[in-house]
Scaffold this motif. Structure first.
Motif, PDB file in Angstrom:
ATOM      1  N   VAL A 102     -65.045  -3.157  25.040  1.00  0.00           N
ATOM      2  CA  VAL A 102     -63.674  -4.023  25.456  1.00  0.00           C
ATOM      3  C   VAL A 102     -64.186  -5.434  24.901  1.00  0.00           C
ATOM      4  O   VAL A 102     -63.257  -6.246  24.331  1.00  0.00           O
ATOM      5  CB  VAL A 102     -63.194  -3.934  26.869  1.00  0.00           C
ATOM      6  CG1 VAL A 102     -61.906  -4.983  27.038  1.00  0.00           C
ATOM      7  CG2 VAL A 102     -62.628  -2.795  27.050  1.00  0.00           C
ATOM      8  N   LEU A 103     -65.176  -5.936  25.240  1.00  0.00           N
ATOM      9  CA  LEU A 103     -65.543  -7.132  25.144  1.00  0.00           C
ATOM     10  C   LEU A 103     -65.619  -7.167  23.397  1.00  0.00           C
ATOM     11  O   LEU A 103     -65.320  -8.414  22.862  1.00  0.00           O
ATOM     12  CB  LEU A 103     -66.978  -7.592  25.494  1.00  0.00           C
ATOM     13  CG  LEU A 103     -67.167  -9.311  25.394  1.00  0.00           C
ATOM     14  CD1 LEU A 103     -66.473 -10.115  26.274  1.00  0.00           C
ATOM     15  CD2 LEU A 103     -68.752  -9.262  25.858  1.00  0.00           C
ATOM     16  N   ALA A 104     -66.181  -6.368  22.773  1.00  0.00           N
ATOM     17  CA  ALA A 104     -66.305  -6.340  21.235  1.00  0.00           C
ATOM     18  C   ALA A 104     -64.684  -6.352  20.764  1.00  0.00           C
ATOM     19  O   ALA A 104     -64.500  -6.847  19.678  1.00  0.00           O
ATOM     20  CB  ALA A 104     -67.001  -5.154  20.744  1.00  0.00           C
ATOM     21  N   MET A 105     -63.838  -5.693  21.229  1.00  0.00           N
ATOM     22  CA  MET A 105     -62.518  -5.557  20.773  1.00  0.00           C
ATOM     23  C   MET A 105     -62.053  -7.147  20.947  1.00  0.00           C
ATOM     24  O   MET A 105     -61.347  -7.629  20.059  1.00  0.00           O
ATOM     25  CB  MET A 105     -61.575  -4.626  21.689  1.00  0.00           C
ATOM     26  CG  MET A 105     -62.057  -3.356  21.570  1.00  0.00           C
ATOM     27  SD  MET A 105     -60.800  -2.275  22.433  1.00  0.00           S
ATOM     28  CE  MET A 105     -59.178  -2.466  21.466  1.00  0.00           C
ATOM     29  N   CYS A 106     -62.094  -7.566  22.137  1.00  0.00           N
ATOM     30  CA  CYS A 106     -61.683  -8.833  22.187  1.00  0.00           C
ATOM     31  C   CYS A 106     -62.332 -10.034  21.206  1.00  0.00           C
ATOM     32  O   CYS A 106     -61.642 -10.963  20.809  1.00  0.00           O
ATOM     33  CB  CYS A 106     -61.927  -9.540  23.638  1.00  0.00           C
ATOM     34  SG  CYS A 106     -61.023  -8.948  25.225  1.00  0.00           S
ATOM     35  N   ALA A 107     -63.560 -10.132  21.042  1.00  0.00           N
ATOM     36  CA  ALA A 107     -64.376 -10.661  19.912  1.00  0.00           C
ATOM     37  C   ALA A 107     -63.774 -10.487  18.559  1.00  0.00           C
ATOM     38  O   ALA A 107     -63.900 -11.374  17.699  1.00  0.00           O
ATOM     39  CB  ALA A 107     -65.830 -10.476  20.161  1.00  0.00           C
ATOM     40  N   GLY A 108     -63.051  -9.213  18.274  1.00  0.00           N
ATOM     41  CA  GLY A 108     -62.648  -9.195  16.975  1.00  0.00           C
ATOM     42  C   GLY A 108     -61.321  -9.067  16.644  1.00  0.00           C
ATOM     43  O   GLY A 108     -60.767  -9.210  15.557  1.00  0.00           O
ATOM     44  N   GLY A 146     -69.649 -13.344  11.167  1.00  0.00           N
ATOM     45  CA  GLY A 146     -69.255 -14.666  10.851  1.00  0.00           C
ATOM     46  C   GLY A 146     -69.754 -15.990  11.509  1.00  0.00           C
ATOM     47  O   GLY A 146     -70.919 -15.412  12.361  1.00  0.00           O
ATOM     48  N   ARG A 147     -69.668 -17.028  11.431  1.00  0.00           N
ATOM     49  CA  ARG A 147     -70.714 -18.180  12.004  1.00  0.00           C
ATOM     50  C   ARG A 147     -70.341 -18.101  13.361  1.00  0.00           C
ATOM     51  O   ARG A 147     -71.781 -18.308  14.104  1.00  0.00           O
ATOM     52  CB  ARG A 147     -69.808 -19.620  11.496  1.00  0.00           C
ATOM     53  CG  ARG A 147     -70.861 -20.624  12.030  1.00  0.00           C
ATOM     54  CD  ARG A 147     -70.016 -22.133  11.588  1.00  0.00           C
ATOM     55  NE  ARG A 147     -69.908 -22.208  10.104  1.00  0.00           N
ATOM     56  CZ  ARG A 147     -69.216 -23.152   9.583  1.00  0.00           C
ATOM     57  NH1 ARG A 147     -68.488 -24.105  10.333  1.00  0.00           N
ATOM     58  NH2 ARG A 147     -68.870 -22.957   8.178  1.00  0.00           N
ATOM     59  N   ALA A 148     -69.263 -17.823  14.128  1.00  0.00           N
ATOM     60  CA  ALA A 148     -69.113 -17.751  15.577  1.00  0.00           C
ATOM     61  C   ALA A 148     -70.011 -16.757  16.164  1.00  0.00           C
ATOM     62  O   ALA A 148     -70.717 -16.774  17.084  1.00  0.00           O
ATOM     63  CB  ALA A 148     -67.694 -17.688  15.730  1.00  0.00           C
ATOM     64  N   MET A 149     -69.991 -15.346  15.489  1.00  0.00           N
ATOM     65  CA  MET A 149     -70.935 -14.469  16.065  1.00  0.00           C
ATOM     66  C   MET A 149     -72.358 -14.707  15.894  1.00  0.00           C
ATOM     67  O   MET A 149     -73.157 -14.439  16.689  1.00  0.00           O
ATOM     68  CB  MET A 149     -70.425 -13.161  15.053  1.00  0.00           C
ATOM     69  CG  MET A 149     -71.253 -11.848  15.341  1.00  0.00           C
ATOM     70  SD  MET A 149     -70.512 -11.183  16.941  1.00  0.00           S
ATOM     71  CE  MET A 149     -71.301  -9.601  16.838  1.00  0.00           C
ATOM     72  N   ARG A 150     -72.730 -15.297  14.795  1.00  0.00           N
ATOM     73  CA  ARG A 150     -74.344 -15.613  14.496  1.00  0.00           C
ATOM     74  C   ARG A 150     -74.734 -16.625  15.811  1.00  0.00           C
ATOM     75  O   ARG A 150     -75.719 -16.608  16.185  1.00  0.00           O
ATOM     76  CB  ARG A 150     -74.449 -16.177  13.065  1.00  0.00           C
ATOM     77  CG  ARG A 150     -74.544 -15.184  11.990  1.00  0.00           C
ATOM     78  CD  ARG A 150     -75.269 -15.678  10.821  1.00  0.00           C
ATOM     79  NE  ARG A 150     -74.463 -16.918  10.327  1.00  0.00           N
ATOM     80  CZ  ARG A 150     -73.437 -17.054   9.295  1.00  0.00           C
ATOM     81  NH1 ARG A 150     -72.778 -15.635   9.042  1.00  0.00           N
ATOM     82  NH2 ARG A 150     -72.810 -18.061   9.041  1.00  0.00           N
ATOM     83  N   ALA A 187     -78.721 -13.632  13.039  1.00  0.00           N
ATOM     84  CA  ALA A 187     -78.428 -14.717  13.661  1.00  0.00           C
ATOM     85  C   ALA A 187     -79.154 -15.737  13.342  1.00  0.00           C
ATOM     86  O   ALA A 187     -78.515 -16.897  13.681  1.00  0.00           O
ATOM     87  CB  ALA A 187     -78.543 -14.206  15.102  1.00  0.00           C
ATOM     88  N   HIS A 188     -80.434 -15.696  12.859  1.00  0.00           N
ATOM     89  CA  HIS A 188     -81.208 -16.768  12.529  1.00  0.00           C
ATOM     90  C   HIS A 188     -81.081 -17.990  13.648  1.00  0.00           C
ATOM     91  O   HIS A 188     -80.853 -19.173  13.337  1.00  0.00           O
ATOM     92  CB  HIS A 188     -80.676 -17.565  11.369  1.00  0.00           C
ATOM     93  CG  HIS A 188     -80.570 -16.618  10.141  1.00  0.00           C
ATOM     94  ND1 HIS A 188     -81.904 -16.210   9.599  1.00  0.00           N
ATOM     95  CD2 HIS A 188     -79.600 -16.204   9.546  1.00  0.00           C
ATOM     96  CE1 HIS A 188     -81.399 -15.193   8.481  1.00  0.00           C
ATOM     97  NE2 HIS A 188     -80.067 -15.178   8.416  1.00  0.00           N
ATOM     98  N   PRO A 189     -81.596 -17.586  14.695  1.00  0.00           N
ATOM     99  CA  PRO A 189     -81.612 -18.632  15.826  1.00  0.00           C
ATOM    100  C   PRO A 189     -82.776 -19.773  15.420  1.00  0.00           C
ATOM    101  O   PRO A 189     -83.925 -19.374  15.091  1.00  0.00           O
ATOM    102  CB  PRO A 189     -82.195 -17.792  17.060  1.00  0.00           C
ATOM    103  CG  PRO A 189     -82.724 -16.547  16.545  1.00  0.00           C
ATOM    104  CD  PRO A 189     -82.246 -16.324  15.149  1.00  0.00           C
ATOM    105  N   GLN A 190     -82.384 -21.089  15.715  1.00  0.00           N
ATOM    106  CA  GLN A 190     -83.204 -22.211  15.597  1.00  0.00           C
ATOM    107  C   GLN A 190     -83.895 -22.630  16.682  1.00  0.00           C
ATOM    108  O   GLN A 190     -82.923 -23.019  17.652  1.00  0.00           O
ATOM    109  CB  GLN A 190     -82.500 -23.188  14.454  1.00  0.00           C
ATOM    110  CG  GLN A 190     -81.932 -22.915  13.331  1.00  0.00           C
ATOM    111  CD  GLN A 190     -83.043 -22.165  12.272  1.00  0.00           C
ATOM    112  OE1 GLN A 190     -83.970 -23.019  12.119  1.00  0.00           O
ATOM    113  NE2 GLN A 190     -82.818 -20.939  11.714  1.00  0.00           N
TER     114      GLN A 190
END
Length: 536
Positions: A102-108, A146-150, A187-190
């Motif tokens: 459900v969280l993935a549905m909300c995010a998409g 997208g940017r928000a997901m990363r 995700a490329h976390p810095q």
């Protein structure tokens, strides 16, 4: 006079709608009320849709629930996210998968505010690596990277303390076609933290060589121990690595998992969930016997309500373990064992403790278990052998354990008084009910039986899938007849054991309540409802 047999507001056959009641056809050919989409959301979050039902396939049930969730997201997506977080964080559902879905549905699928809220809630719902992998697999169905997901996934890694991150990396390595390596590369976390960067480097590229000496950094030492465990060939060396570096059991090479000595070393720091899941393995390899210290240690942990609460152990997890362990053979695989009785007793006690402190009401209660054919099909939370019929009996015993005035009955197309009590072990109750054979469903029978036999009841609690169709009067009508003829303002609580869209509780009657079966908050919610004065 014959006309009223087919069309009457106070006595209507269940295969016809009550006039003016706005009922809908259920899946069995009877009529009930449709639950709203928010109730459907709760049912899905707690019960999931695995295995489907007697009447609805898993695919169709999942689609119906997903459509209801989508309607809720369109109406108020941030409310959906808040509900997901509430149920997931409190450990109220047997599995976290529906919450992640459900969280993935909300995010998409949500609007901008909903997507932002869903991604911000990711660490609260995806608390371990496996949860994150589930979420990523689900999210791909509804959105891209997208940017928000990363940014959200990068923050999941960057915000985690490094010692816990290292532990997550060795304990939860991959699932659903995803690994930490995959997630980090997308995700490329810095970070400027050298220790964290070293963990990221190990996850994505590994280490070229593994020496015999432990890594000098205390956090990175666990990664060294994980790699070292792959190459040592001596049981003593494996045991030393476990004791000195707190290796989780998932990090131990498979060939050592049959060793009692290895599990003895794992036991002091074994998390509660892993402890419950591996009771059979530890019994089969000889670690657990009737009276040894390891058995006493585990029994003590299982019967600690505080430890169960902190570990978010859901009653279904305990019931599943009890159901499997007491049989001495798993539903899958060839492993067999002789159950150790103190552990069977501890699991039985842990089941009741995992619901928290349910307060007694002092009310006169009829506990009614739907044991019709449809309740014997499907699985609660995907647990093999845990049908709605069996699970409802176990859950009913939570109420029976704290209340002093309880009559327990089973019904389908006819009624049967059953003598099961909390003093019996749950595995015996499960075995007893598993062999009951009934046909169609008449959910009005508990009220009709009580009226016919002069049973005084302040509340009827019916565990059912609401697929009722057989009777000559609707359950809601039977309750109102009972109230009129006895003068008792009796209440009706319907405990929904399937994530379908129906209830036999009249939403316009303040004395009727629909709750979700195996929500760990349900027993106390029912108690509070029974104690409330009847509202007009």
């Amino acid at each position: 006079m014959k006309l009223t047999k087919y069309f009457a507001k106070h006595r209507t056959p269940q295969n016809a709608p009550i006039p003016g009641a706005n009922q809908v056809a259920n899946s069995a050919g009877g009529f009930a009320w449709a639950v709203d989409d928010w109730t459907r959301l709760d049912r899905f979050l707690v019960l999931g849709a695995e295995g489907g039902t007697y009447y609805i396939s898993e695919r169709k049930l999942t689609l119906e629930n997903a459509q209801a969730v989508q309607t809720c997201i369109a109406a108020d997506g941030q409310r959906v996210v808040a509900r997901v977080v509430e149920i997931s964080e409190a450990g109220r559902a047997p599995k976290n998968d529906p919450a992640l879905f459900v969280l993935a549905m909300c995010a998409g699928l949500g609007d901008d505010a909903t997507r932002k809220a869903a991604l911000a809630a990711l660490p609260k719902v995806a608390r371990i690596g496996t949860h994150l992998f589930h979420f990523l697999a689900y999210a791909e169905l509804f959105r891209g990277w997208g940017r928000a997901m990363r940014r959200a996934v990068a923050e999941w890694y960057n915000a985690m303390p490094t010692a816990r991150l290292a532990y997550q990396a060795v304990k939860y390595q991959q699932r659903d076609g995803w690994s930490h390596r995959d997630a980090l590369r997308l995700a490329h976390p810095q970070t400027a933290d050298a220790q964290r960067n070293a963990i990221y480097h190990w996850i994505t590229r590994g280490w070229p060589t593994i020496g015999a000496e432990p890594h000098p950094d205390a956090v990175l030492r666990q990664l060294w121990a994980f790699e070292r465990a792959k190459v040592v060939s001596d049981e003593t060396a494996i045991v030393d690595l476990i004791k000195q570096h707190d290796l989780p059991w998932e990090a131990i090479p498979t060939q050592w998992l049959g060793s009692a000595e290895v599990w003895q070393a794992l036991l002091p720091t074994l998390p509660m969930t892993a402890l419950i899941r591996n009771l059979a393995r530890m019994t089969a390899n000889g670690l657990l016997t009737q009276r040894n210290k390891a058995t006493r240690t585990i029994a003590h942990r299982l019967t600690s309500q505080e430890q169960l609460r902190k570990a978010r152990i859901h009653p279904i997890a305990v019931l599943s373990a009890l159901h499997t362990y007491s049989r001495g053979k798993g539903a899958r695989g060839s492993l067999t064992w002789k159950p150790v009785q103190p552990l069977v007793d501890a699991l039985d006690r842990a089941f009741y403790l995992s619901f928290g402190n349910v307060q007694p009401t002092g009310k006169r209660i009829v506990l009614a278990l739907d044991v019709s054919g449809s309740m014997s099909m499907g699985e609660i939370a995907g647990v093999p052998g845990l049908s709605p019929r069996v699970a409802s009996a176990a859950m009913a015993m939570v109420t029976a354990a704290v209340e002093s005035q309880v009559a327990t009955v089973a019904f389908a197309h006819e009624m049967k008084r059953i003598n099961i009590t909390p003093q019996q072990r749950l595995d015996d109750i499960i075995a007893y009910l598993s062999h009951m054979s009934f046909g169609g469903t008449d959910c009005a029978l508990p009220m009709l039986w009580a009226q016919r036999n002069g049973v005084k009841a302040d509340a009827f609690i019916i565990y059912t899938d609401s697929e009722t169709w057989y009777g000559k009067v609707h359950p809601a009508q039977a309750l109102r007849d009972y109230r009129r003829n006895t003068g008792i303002p009796a209440k009706l609580i319907i405990v929904g054991m399937i994530s379908n869209g129906f209830t036999i509780a009249d939403p316009n009657d303040a004395g009727m309540l629909d709750v979700v079966g195996f929500d760990s908050a349900t027993p106390q919610l029912m108690a509070d409802f029974m104690k409330e004065p009847m509202r007009k």
